[in-house]
Design an enzyme around this catalytic site. Structure first.
Site, PDB file in Angstrom:
ATOM      1  N   HIS A 126      -6.820 -33.318 -34.770  1.00 48.34           N
ATOM      2  CA  HIS A 126      -6.700 -31.965 -34.215  1.00 48.34           C
ATOM      3  C   HIS A 126      -5.198 -31.667 -34.081  1.00 48.34           C
ATOM      4  O   HIS A 126      -4.400 -32.591 -33.890  1.00 48.34           O
ATOM      5  CB  HIS A 126      -7.370 -31.981 -32.833  1.00 48.34           C
ATOM      6  CG  HIS A 126      -7.488 -30.656 -32.159  1.00 48.34           C
ATOM      7  ND1 HIS A 126      -6.447 -30.071 -31.471  1.00 48.34           N
ATOM      8  CD2 HIS A 126      -8.531 -29.800 -32.054  1.00 48.34           C
ATOM      9  CE1 HIS A 126      -6.861 -28.921 -30.960  1.00 48.34           C
ATOM     10  NE2 HIS A 126      -8.120 -28.731 -31.304  1.00 48.34           N
ATOM     11  N   ASP A 203      -7.762 -40.259 -28.863  1.00 47.94           N
ATOM     12  CA  ASP A 203      -8.118 -38.892 -28.492  1.00 47.94           C
ATOM     13  C   ASP A 203      -9.641 -38.838 -28.365  1.00 47.94           C
ATOM     14  O   ASP A 203     -10.363 -38.792 -29.360  1.00 47.94           O
ATOM     15  CB  ASP A 203      -7.602 -37.928 -29.574  1.00 47.94           C
ATOM     16  CG  ASP A 203      -8.126 -36.506 -29.408  1.00 47.94           C
ATOM     17  OD1 ASP A 203      -8.962 -36.273 -28.502  1.00 47.94           O
ATOM     18  OD2 ASP A 203      -7.712 -35.632 -30.188  1.00 47.94           O
ATOM     19  N   GLN A 206     -13.783 -35.318 -28.279  1.00 49.61           N
ATOM     20  CA  GLN A 206     -15.130 -35.034 -28.793  1.00 49.61           C
ATOM     21  C   GLN A 206     -16.100 -36.186 -28.574  1.00 49.61           C
ATOM     22  O   GLN A 206     -17.274 -36.071 -28.913  1.00 49.61           O
ATOM     23  CB  GLN A 206     -15.068 -34.725 -30.298  1.00 49.61           C
ATOM     24  CG  GLN A 206     -14.321 -33.475 -30.649  1.00 49.61           C
ATOM     25  CD  GLN A 206     -14.966 -32.206 -30.099  1.00 49.61           C
ATOM     26  OE1 GLN A 206     -16.141 -32.182 -29.741  1.00 49.61           O
ATOM     27  NE2 GLN A 206     -14.178 -31.156 -30.012  1.00 49.61           N
ATOM     28  N   LYS A 229     -15.236 -30.226 -22.410  1.00 53.92           N
ATOM     29  CA  LYS A 229     -16.086 -30.623 -23.547  1.00 53.92           C
ATOM     30  C   LYS A 229     -17.190 -31.574 -23.081  1.00 53.92           C
ATOM     31  O   LYS A 229     -17.930 -32.141 -23.873  1.00 53.92           O
ATOM     32  CB  LYS A 229     -15.227 -31.262 -24.633  1.00 53.92           C
ATOM     33  CG  LYS A 229     -14.223 -30.266 -25.244  1.00 53.92           C
ATOM     34  CD  LYS A 229     -13.498 -30.827 -26.404  1.00 53.92           C
ATOM     35  CE  LYS A 229     -12.260 -30.037 -26.768  1.00 53.92           C
ATOM     36  NZ  LYS A 229     -12.542 -28.776 -27.458  1.00 53.92           N
ATOM     37  N   CYS A 367      -8.491 -25.931 -35.846  1.00 58.31           N
ATOM     38  CA  CYS A 367      -7.254 -26.628 -35.422  1.00 58.31           C
ATOM     39  C   CYS A 367      -7.056 -27.930 -36.202  1.00 58.31           C
ATOM     40  O   CYS A 367      -6.544 -28.906 -35.638  1.00 58.31           O
ATOM     41  CB  CYS A 367      -7.239 -26.903 -33.919  1.00 58.31           C
ATOM     42  SG  CYS A 367      -7.142 -25.433 -32.941  1.00 58.31           S
TER      43      CYS A 367
HETATM   44  N1  PLP Z   1      -8.627 -33.289 -29.816  1.00 57.88           N
HETATM   45  C1  PLP Z   1      -9.804 -32.928 -30.351  1.00 57.88           C
HETATM   46  C2  PLP Z   1     -10.504 -33.862 -31.279  1.00 57.88           C
HETATM   47  C3  PLP Z   1     -10.369 -31.698 -30.041  1.00 57.88           C
HETATM   48  O1  PLP Z   1     -11.541 -31.346 -30.571  1.00 57.88           O
HETATM   49  C4  PLP Z   1      -9.677 -30.837 -29.146  1.00 57.88           C
HETATM   50  C5  PLP Z   1     -10.215 -29.509 -28.834  1.00 57.88           C
HETATM   51  O2  PLP Z   1     -10.997 -28.943 -29.574  1.00 57.88           O
HETATM   52  C6  PLP Z   1      -8.476 -31.269 -28.601  1.00 57.88           C
HETATM   53  C7  PLP Z   1      -7.975 -32.491 -28.962  1.00 57.88           C
HETATM   54  C8  PLP Z   1      -7.714 -30.428 -27.630  1.00 57.88           C
HETATM   55  O3  PLP Z   1      -8.434 -30.311 -26.450  1.00 57.88           O
HETATM   56  P1  PLP Z   1      -7.984 -29.302 -25.298  1.00 57.88           P
HETATM   57  O4  PLP Z   1      -7.862 -27.953 -25.954  1.00 57.88           O
HETATM   58  O5  PLP Z   1      -9.083 -29.363 -24.305  1.00 57.88           O
HETATM   59  O6  PLP Z   1      -6.689 -29.769 -24.768  1.00 57.88           O
END
Ligand code: PLP
Length: 406
Positions: A126, A203, A206, A229, A367
């Site tokens: 992401h 990370d 998800q 999430k 993203c």
């Molecule tokens: N990493 C992953 C895999 C994501 O799907 C997302 C958000 O969609 C993020 C990071 C960023 O999360 P946040 O916008 O809650 O900071």
């Protein structure tokens, strides 16, 4: 609800929004990777904080401040148990995954990596697990490398091993891809890193609502996630870090709460985890997050995994029967996230049409622009499933797509 009885009706009943009509149709919410819906107990807990005991935490001696502090710290304890950290001191509240990654980049990487050291990420990250590393690399002369993603959406482990050399000092990798649904072999990747003295960050944005996370078993140095999430509120997340590493790291932000003593000659910092929590935090939403963790724990990961797997297989079979539909990401180990293209219909038009029928899906690059480039795509449509989705909703969705094509 007992762990043994999985009752979809009872689960859905807990989400007021699922009864809503959108454009005169029953809402079908398939945008769970962007954010999940919230059960009543989360909404009520936030409401209760503001109506019954709103106060700032840690500093007050009055009744409301004490109650607010206790409830806030209860969430820290729940998170610690939820991901099995050794200590509650290893849980730092943030605004979400993005802030967590930036904290680690600014406080760990900036201070413990040197010029020409190397960081590894993957092609399926992401943007929030790409851009902070690009920024810190540019500022400090660090080199950023990326692991290839294979055609089927799996990580290329051979390529990963080839990238490692004496200069590799840090790895940051997504547990479960928000675009491909791929669940990476995180434990294996971390084991390889440990053998090569590479610090690791996962990370978990998800992953955390879909499978049991055990940070001690994974043996990662850092793990980040977002409450929103996981059926929790927006604006809350956590950084997990091993205590011995967090102890060595300087604070990320300066301000109130993160200090022991301030004077103009020398300021000393507070102990863990408060050293990393400058300023008044998002108290009400942290308290709400605890109820989201309760919601997940009440269902239990055995039930979640088995139901979500059935739903994923059902969706996969149904989607694969649609003429001209191509799923991007077919790894063996994946969750119910389906990015796809349709031969005759642009994803944007599809998104609008489905919205007119009450179905919420995601369209665009999700993203993950470098991943889109890799697959020669500008974007895709994306369906992402959660525990409250049903086979009937998938049938309705498939019926609408088929009608559109015909
Ligand atoms: N990493 C992953 C895999 C994501 O799907 C997302 C958000 O969609 C993020 C990071 C960023 O999360 P946040 O916008 O809650 O900071």
């Amino acid at each position: 609800m007992s762990v043994k009885s999985f009752n979809l009706v009872k689960i859905r009943d807990q989400f007021p929004i699922l009864n809503k009509k959108i454009n005169n149709h029953q809402l079908v919410y398939f945008d769970n990777a962007a954010t999940t819906q919230k059960p009543k107990k989360v909404i009520n807990a936030i409401n209760e904080y503001y109506s019954e005991y709103n106060a700032n935490i840690h500093r007050g001696i009055h009744t409301l401040a004490e109650k607010a502090t206790i409830e806030y710290e209860k969430t820290r304890k729940s998170v610690s148990q939820f991901i099995n950290s050794k200590s509650e001191k290893e849980i730092i509240f943030t605004r979400g995954t993005t802030e967590g990654i930036n904290l680690i980049a600014s406080s760990f990487v900036k201070n413990f990596l040197k010029k020409e050291d190397e960081i590894i990420i993957s092609e399926m990250e992401h943007h929030s697990n790409i851009v902070p590393w690009q920024m810190i690399c540019e500022e400090n002369g660090i080199v950023l490398k990326t692991i290839n993603v294979l055609e089927n959406g799996e990580i290329d482990l051979d390529n990963f091993k080839e990238l490692i050399n004496d200069k590799t000092k840090f790895l940051s990798i997504v547990h479960t891809s928000n675009t491909l649904g791929t669940v990476n072999p995180i434990k294996q990747i971390i084991e390889i890193c440990k053998k090569n003295n590479i610090t690791t960050m996962v990370d978990g944005a998800q992953a955390s609502a879909h499978s049991k996370i055990n940070v001690q078993d994974l043996n990662c140095d850092f793990f980040v996630l977002s409450a929103h999430k996981m059926y929790g509120p927006t604006g809350v997340g956590i950084v997990y870090g091993k205590e011995e590493i967090l102890e060595k790291m300087p604070p990320y932000m300066g301000g109130g709460e993160m200090i022991k003593e301030v004077n103009f000659l020398k300021t000393t910092y507070n102990e863990l985890p408060y050293k990393f929590e400058a300023g008044t935090p998002n108290i009400g939403d942290v308290i709400g997050f605890n109820k989201a963790l309760n919601f997940i724990s009440d269902i239990g990961f055995d039930n979640i995994s088995s139901y979500e797997k059935k739903l994923k297989d059902y969706a996969s079979n149904s989607l694969n029967k649609i003429d001209g539909l191509k799923i991007i990401g077919n790894s063996k180990n994946k969750i119910g996230i389906f990015s796809f293209t349709l031969k005759k219909v642009h994803y944007y038009d599809l998104g609008l049409l489905l919205d007119s029928k009450g179905i919420a899906i995601r369209t665009g690059h999700h993203c993950t622009q470098p991943l889109m480039d890799k697959f020669n795509l500008e974007g895709t449509a994306r369906v992402s499933l959660a525990i409250y989705n049903s086979k009937e909703e998938i049938d309705y969705f498939v019926e609408k797509i088929k009608k559109l094509i015909n």
